[in-house]
Design an enzyme around this catalytic site. Structure first.
Site: not given
Ligand code: JB2
Length: 215
Positions: A139, A148
């Site tokens: 709360h 985050h």
């Molecule tokens: O400017 C962008 C950009 N920058 C990074 N535009 C677009 N359209 N895509 C972007 N990306 C993409 O985000 C990267 O190329 C990559 O494919 C994706 C991030 O995927 P990743 O598996 O590296 O992390 P995540 O962001 O999905 O997850 C992170 O954060 C979560 C909160 C991880 O650390 C997870 O474990 C965590 N739970």
């Protein structure tokens, strides 16, 4: 409701499932990694990079979700948010059906509350906030834009978190503590004192580990 996803990694996959469970139609994902173009994520096509968003908008889709996550540094998420807004999209606010959000809480645009998370009475969350799986925001907490709160973290009542702050998985923050903008609370830390802007703290009780230059 038709929506396009930004990012095609693990964070995006979580959001795809949450949105589909509520009947949302995801028309595609865009991802900065050219290798992902033409692939699918949970059956959703990866259309290419952010330049594809203009065609998506022309097809009448005006809503996006931000599937680019981060652990620690939220500046990338803020930049992507600004760039996608500049292309004319609004962001979808996503609340998992298994989350509890108090009716008196205020949730900003594009903020995502993950499965099993709890948002308490009178809490105020800004835009593009992530309250990740099983986290508790008690709360009267106030979270700035792009914050985050990672999985399983607990913010006790009345905690303030400045813009872009990150609270690591399983960390706890004592009631009334103020976390500065873009500060980082390490995994499993116990924060009992205020944290200044751009500082990283860790441990039990949490102590400063390093300083980062904030915007
Ligand atoms: O400017 C962008 C950009 N920058 C990074 N535009 C677009 N359209 N895509 C972007 N990306 C993409 O985000 C990267 O190329 C990559 O494919 C994706 C991030 O995927 P990743 O598996 O590296 O992390 P995540 O962001 O999905 O997850 C992170 O954060 C979560 C909160 C991880 O650390 C997870 O474990 C965590 N739970």
């Amino acid at each position: 409701m038709r929506v396009v996803g930004i990012g095609a990694g693990g964070h995006a996959r979580m959001l795809v499932e949450m949105i589909q469970a509520q009947g949302g139609e995801i028309v595609g994902l865009v991802d900065a990694d050219p290798a992902r173009k033409g692939t699918t994520v949970l059956g959703i096509p990866v259309l290419g990079g952010d330049e594809q968003l203009d065609a998506v908008a022309r097809a009448g889709v005006k809503l996006a979700f931000l599937g680019v996550g981060a652990v620690g540094d939220n500046s990338r998420r803020r930049k992507v948010w600004d760039a996608v807004r500049d292309r004319g999209f609004e962001f979808m606010t996503v609340i998992a059906s298994s989350a509890y959000v108090s009716p008196s809480a205020v949730i900003g645009e594009g903020t995502c509350v993950f499965p099993g998370a709890i948002i308490g009475a009178g809490a105020r969350l800004g835009r593009n906030v992530i309250v990740n799986t099983g986290a508790i925001v008690e709360h009267d907490c106030e979270l700035g834009d792009h914050v985050h709160v990672a999985s399983g973290a607990v913010l006790a009542g009345g905690v303030h978190a400045g813009e872009g702050a990150h609270v690591g998985a399983g960390a706890s923050v004592k009631q009334g503590v103020r976390l500065g903008r873009e500060c980082v609370v390490g995994l499993g830390a116990a924060v009992i004192d205020d944290v200044a802007d751009g500082i990283t703290v860790g441990g039990v009780p949490a102590r400063p580990l390093q300083t980062r230059v904030t915007r």
